[in-house]
Write a protein that holds these residues in place. Structure first.
Motif, PDB file in Angstrom:
ATOM      1  N   SER A   1       0.960  -0.958   0.164  1.00  0.00           N
ATOM      2  CA  SER A   1      -0.373   0.226  -0.341  1.00  0.00           C
ATOM      3  C   SER A   1       1.075   1.188  -0.191  1.00  0.00           C
ATOM      4  O   SER A   1       0.480   2.032  -0.431  1.00  0.00           O
ATOM      5  CB  SER A   1      -0.707  -0.167   1.339  1.00  0.00           C
ATOM      6  N   VAL A   2       2.058   0.734   0.647  1.00  0.00           N
ATOM      7  CA  VAL A   2       2.960   2.887   0.621  1.00  0.00           C
ATOM      8  C   VAL A   2       3.402   2.685  -0.539  1.00  0.00           C
ATOM      9  O   VAL A   2       3.650   3.675  -0.776  1.00  0.00           O
ATOM     10  CB  VAL A   2       3.513   2.040   1.918  1.00  0.00           C
ATOM     11  N   ALA A   3       3.921   1.689  -1.414  1.00  0.00           N
ATOM     12  CA  ALA A   3       4.759   1.367  -2.864  1.00  0.00           C
ATOM     13  C   ALA A   3       3.739   2.189  -3.511  1.00  0.00           C
ATOM     14  O   ALA A   3       3.901   3.294  -4.564  1.00  0.00           O
ATOM     15  CB  ALA A   3       5.331   0.243  -2.953  1.00  0.00           C
ATOM     16  N   ASN A   4       1.577   2.184  -3.651  1.00  0.00           N
ATOM     17  CA  ASN A   4       1.366   2.684  -3.879  1.00  0.00           C
ATOM     18  C   ASN A   4       0.664   3.977  -3.564  1.00  0.00           C
ATOM     19  O   ASN A   4       0.838   5.091  -4.924  1.00  0.00           O
ATOM     20  CB  ASN A   4      -0.192   1.406  -4.202  1.00  0.00           C
ATOM     21  N   LEU A   5       0.614   4.518  -2.800  1.00  0.00           N
ATOM     22  CA  LEU A   5       0.779   5.761  -2.259  1.00  0.00           C
ATOM     23  C   LEU A   5       2.299   6.489  -2.847  1.00  0.00           C
ATOM     24  O   LEU A   5       1.493   7.964  -3.069  1.00  0.00           O
ATOM     25  CB  LEU A   5       0.316   5.714  -0.734  1.00  0.00           C
ATOM     26  N   GLU A   6       3.360   5.791  -2.830  1.00  0.00           N
ATOM     27  CA  GLU A   6       3.814   6.483  -3.370  1.00  0.00           C
ATOM     28  C   GLU A   6       4.368   6.784  -4.627  1.00  0.00           C
ATOM     29  O   GLU A   6       4.042   8.470  -5.257  1.00  0.00           O
ATOM     30  CB  GLU A   6       5.381   5.531  -2.957  1.00  0.00           C
ATOM     31  N   ASN A   7       3.728   6.156  -5.464  1.00  0.00           N
ATOM     32  CA  ASN A   7       3.515   6.163  -6.573  1.00  0.00           C
ATOM     33  C   ASN A   7       1.817   6.933  -7.226  1.00  0.00           C
ATOM     34  O   ASN A   7       2.268   8.307  -8.324  1.00  0.00           O
ATOM     35  CB  ASN A   7       2.939   4.536  -7.645  1.00  0.00           C
ATOM     36  N   LEU A   8       1.374   6.907  -6.496  1.00  0.00           N
ATOM     37  CA  LEU A   8       0.087   8.473  -6.456  1.00  0.00           C
ATOM     38  C   LEU A   8       0.549   9.387  -6.224  1.00  0.00           C
ATOM     39  O   LEU A   8       0.372  10.352  -6.966  1.00  0.00           O
ATOM     40  CB  LEU A   8      -1.226   7.904  -5.273  1.00  0.00           C
ATOM     41  N   VAL A   9       1.362  10.017  -5.013  1.00  0.00           N
ATOM     42  CA  VAL A   9       2.451  10.762  -4.558  1.00  0.00           C
ATOM     43  C   VAL A   9       2.880  11.618  -6.298  1.00  0.00           C
ATOM     44  O   VAL A   9       2.845  12.945  -6.280  1.00  0.00           O
ATOM     45  CB  VAL A   9       3.190  10.522  -3.526  1.00  0.00           C
ATOM     46  N   ARG A  10       4.443  10.520  -6.961  1.00  0.00           N
ATOM     47  CA  ARG A  10       4.785  11.295  -7.574  1.00  0.00           C
ATOM     48  C   ARG A  10       3.435  11.224  -8.529  1.00  0.00           C
ATOM     49  O   ARG A  10       3.875  12.574  -9.196  1.00  0.00           O
ATOM     50  CB  ARG A  10       5.680  10.186  -8.565  1.00  0.00           C
ATOM     51  N   SER A  11       2.683  10.800  -8.886  1.00  0.00           N
ATOM     52  CA  SER A  11       2.148  10.976  -9.864  1.00  0.00           C
ATOM     53  C   SER A  11       1.365  12.424  -9.529  1.00  0.00           C
ATOM     54  O   SER A  11       1.023  13.536 -10.539  1.00  0.00           O
ATOM     55  CB  SER A  11       0.587  10.099 -10.299  1.00  0.00           C
ATOM     56  N   LEU A  12       0.810  12.889  -9.068  1.00  0.00           N
ATOM     57  CA  LEU A  12      -0.107  13.931  -8.016  1.00  0.00           C
ATOM     58  C   LEU A  12       0.885  14.804  -8.360  1.00  0.00           C
ATOM     59  O   LEU A  12       0.857  16.106  -8.747  1.00  0.00           O
ATOM     60  CB  LEU A  12      -0.393  14.072  -6.676  1.00  0.00           C
ATOM     61  N   ASP A  13       2.219  14.726  -8.148  1.00  0.00           N
ATOM     62  CA  ASP A  13       3.371  15.777  -7.764  1.00  0.00           C
ATOM     63  C   ASP A  13       4.007  15.939 -10.219  1.00  0.00           C
ATOM     64  O   ASP A  13       3.682  17.429 -10.378  1.00  0.00           O
ATOM     65  CB  ASP A  13       4.516  14.852  -7.135  1.00  0.00           C
ATOM     66  N   ASP A  14       3.881  15.277 -10.470  1.00  0.00           N
ATOM     67  CA  ASP A  14       3.994  15.756 -11.783  1.00  0.00           C
ATOM     68  C   ASP A  14       2.312  15.936 -12.300  1.00  0.00           C
ATOM     69  O   ASP A  14       3.530  17.164 -13.066  1.00  0.00           O
ATOM     70  CB  ASP A  14       4.116  14.284 -12.186  1.00  0.00           C
ATOM     71  N   TYR A  15       1.181  16.174 -11.638  1.00  0.00           N
ATOM     72  CA  TYR A  15      -0.159  16.549 -12.607  1.00  0.00           C
ATOM     73  C   TYR A  15       0.277  17.912 -12.018  1.00  0.00           C
ATOM     74  O   TYR A  15      -0.015  19.296 -12.632  1.00  0.00           O
ATOM     75  CB  TYR A  15      -0.781  15.769 -11.947  1.00  0.00           C
ATOM     76  N   SER A  16       0.639  18.265 -10.505  1.00  0.00           N
ATOM     77  CA  SER A  16       0.041  19.640  -9.886  1.00  0.00           C
ATOM     78  C   SER A  16       1.865  20.507 -10.918  1.00  0.00           C
ATOM     79  O   SER A  16       1.489  21.596 -11.407  1.00  0.00           O
ATOM     80  CB  SER A  16       0.945  19.097  -8.450  1.00  0.00           C
ATOM     81  N   LYS A  17       3.147  20.002 -11.044  1.00  0.00           N
ATOM     82  CA  LYS A  17       3.854  20.526 -12.020  1.00  0.00           C
ATOM     83  C   LYS A  17       2.995  20.959 -13.126  1.00  0.00           C
ATOM     84  O   LYS A  17       3.505  22.292 -13.936  1.00  0.00           O
ATOM     85  CB  LYS A  17       5.169  19.823 -11.889  1.00  0.00           C
ATOM     86  N   LEU A  18       2.379  19.987 -13.885  1.00  0.00           N
ATOM     87  CA  LEU A  18       1.898  20.088 -15.199  1.00  0.00           C
ATOM     88  C   LEU A  18       1.433  21.180 -15.607  1.00  0.00           C
ATOM     89  O   LEU A  18       0.827  22.800 -16.020  1.00  0.00           O
ATOM     90  CB  LEU A  18       0.960  19.065 -15.864  1.00  0.00           C
ATOM     91  N   LEU A  19       0.047  21.327 -13.811  1.00  0.00           N
ATOM     92  CA  LEU A  19      -0.898  22.269 -14.023  1.00  0.00           C
ATOM     93  C   LEU A  19      -0.386  24.195 -13.455  1.00  0.00           C
ATOM     94  O   LEU A  19      -0.653  24.836 -13.729  1.00  0.00           O
ATOM     95  CB  LEU A  19      -1.752  21.905 -12.761  1.00  0.00           C
ATOM     96  N   GLU A  20       0.764  24.053 -13.119  1.00  0.00           N
ATOM     97  CA  GLU A  20       1.394  25.126 -12.890  1.00  0.00           C
ATOM     98  C   GLU A  20       2.247  25.499 -14.067  1.00  0.00           C
ATOM     99  O   GLU A  20       2.312  26.809 -14.199  1.00  0.00           O
ATOM    100  CB  GLU A  20       2.476  24.612 -11.926  1.00  0.00           C
ATOM    101  N   LEU A  21       2.626  24.544 -15.007  1.00  0.00           N
ATOM    102  CA  LEU A  21       3.586  25.226 -15.876  1.00  0.00           C
ATOM    103  C   LEU A  21       1.976  25.543 -16.485  1.00  0.00           C
ATOM    104  O   LEU A  21       2.420  27.164 -17.401  1.00  0.00           O
ATOM    105  CB  LEU A  21       4.028  23.583 -17.282  1.00  0.00           C
ATOM    106  N   ARG A  22       0.946  25.524 -16.934  1.00  0.00           N
ATOM    107  CA  ARG A  22      -0.258  25.481 -17.832  1.00  0.00           C
ATOM    108  C   ARG A  22      -0.776  27.287 -17.168  1.00  0.00           C
ATOM    109  O   ARG A  22      -0.973  28.254 -17.834  1.00  0.00           O
ATOM    110  CB  ARG A  22      -1.290  24.436 -17.531  1.00  0.00           C
ATOM    111  N   TYR A  23      -0.762  27.088 -15.485  1.00  0.00           N
ATOM    112  CA  TYR A  23      -1.498  28.246 -14.665  1.00  0.00           C
ATOM    113  C   TYR A  23      -0.381  29.746 -15.475  1.00  0.00           C
ATOM    114  O   TYR A  23      -0.589  30.865 -15.488  1.00  0.00           O
ATOM    115  CB  TYR A  23      -1.270  28.151 -13.352  1.00  0.00           C
ATOM    116  N   ARG A  24       1.309  28.966 -15.619  1.00  0.00           N
ATOM    117  CA  ARG A  24       1.947  30.460 -15.429  1.00  0.00           C
ATOM    118  C   ARG A  24       1.994  30.989 -17.033  1.00  0.00           C
ATOM    119  O   ARG A  24       2.758  32.021 -17.477  1.00  0.00           O
ATOM    120  CB  ARG A  24       3.712  29.775 -15.564  1.00  0.00           C
ATOM    121  N   LYS A  25       1.536  29.797 -18.250  1.00  0.00           N
ATOM    122  CA  LYS A  25       1.415  30.237 -19.792  1.00  0.00           C
ATOM    123  C   LYS A  25      -0.181  30.737 -19.590  1.00  0.00           C
ATOM    124  O   LYS A  25       0.488  31.722 -21.101  1.00  0.00           O
ATOM    125  CB  LYS A  25       0.924  29.355 -20.432  1.00  0.00           C
ATOM    126  N   LEU A  26      -0.510  31.065 -18.731  1.00  0.00           N
ATOM    127  CA  LEU A  26      -1.952  31.664 -19.206  1.00  0.00           C
ATOM    128  C   LEU A  26      -1.444  33.299 -18.385  1.00  0.00           C
ATOM    129  O   LEU A  26      -1.612  34.218 -18.704  1.00  0.00           O
ATOM    130  CB  LEU A  26      -3.095  31.674 -17.750  1.00  0.00           C
TER     131      LEU A  26
END
Length: 110
Positions: free
Chosen positions: A85-110
């Motif tokens: 479960s911890v390994a799955n949670l770590e993967n989820l956190v990594r995915s969320l971090d990647d997604y938040s970075k992507l959103l931050e890049l989109r926000y800066r472009k706006l």
């Protein structure tokens, strides 16, 4: 003839005396060998008895360890599930971090 007899008798007596000495030597040597083998056999038997005792004690300890391992087995299974479960949670956190970075890049472009 009597003179031959007088000469031969002491020689025969000496021969038998020497043969007796040789026989006594062989018998004493065989007896000493037998005593040595008996002592070696006794020591070997003692060593085997000690080894058997140590093996018996080791088997008892191993049985106790195995019994304790069986008692902890359910806990080990829980730990494995938590680790998964911890390994799955770590993967989820990594995915969320990647997604938040992507959103931050989109926000800066706006």
């Amino acid at each position: 003839m009597e003179q031959d007899s007088n000469t031969i008798n002491p020689l025969i007596k000496e021969l038998f005396t020497n043969l007796k000495g040789i026989s006594d030597g062989f018998l004493e040597s065989s007896h000493n060998d037998f005593e040595l083998l008996t002592k070696m056999n006794d020591i070997t038997a003692q060593k085997y008895a000690q080894s058997a005792e140590q093996i018996e004690k080791s088997n008892e300890v191993l049985a106790q360890v195995f019994e304790k391992l069986q008692l902890f087995q359910p806990h080990f299974e829980k730990i494995d599930k938590i680790e998964y479960s911890v390994a799955n949670l770590e993967n989820l956190v990594r995915s969320l971090d990647d997604y938040s970075k992507l959103l931050e890049l989109r926000y800066r472009k706006l």
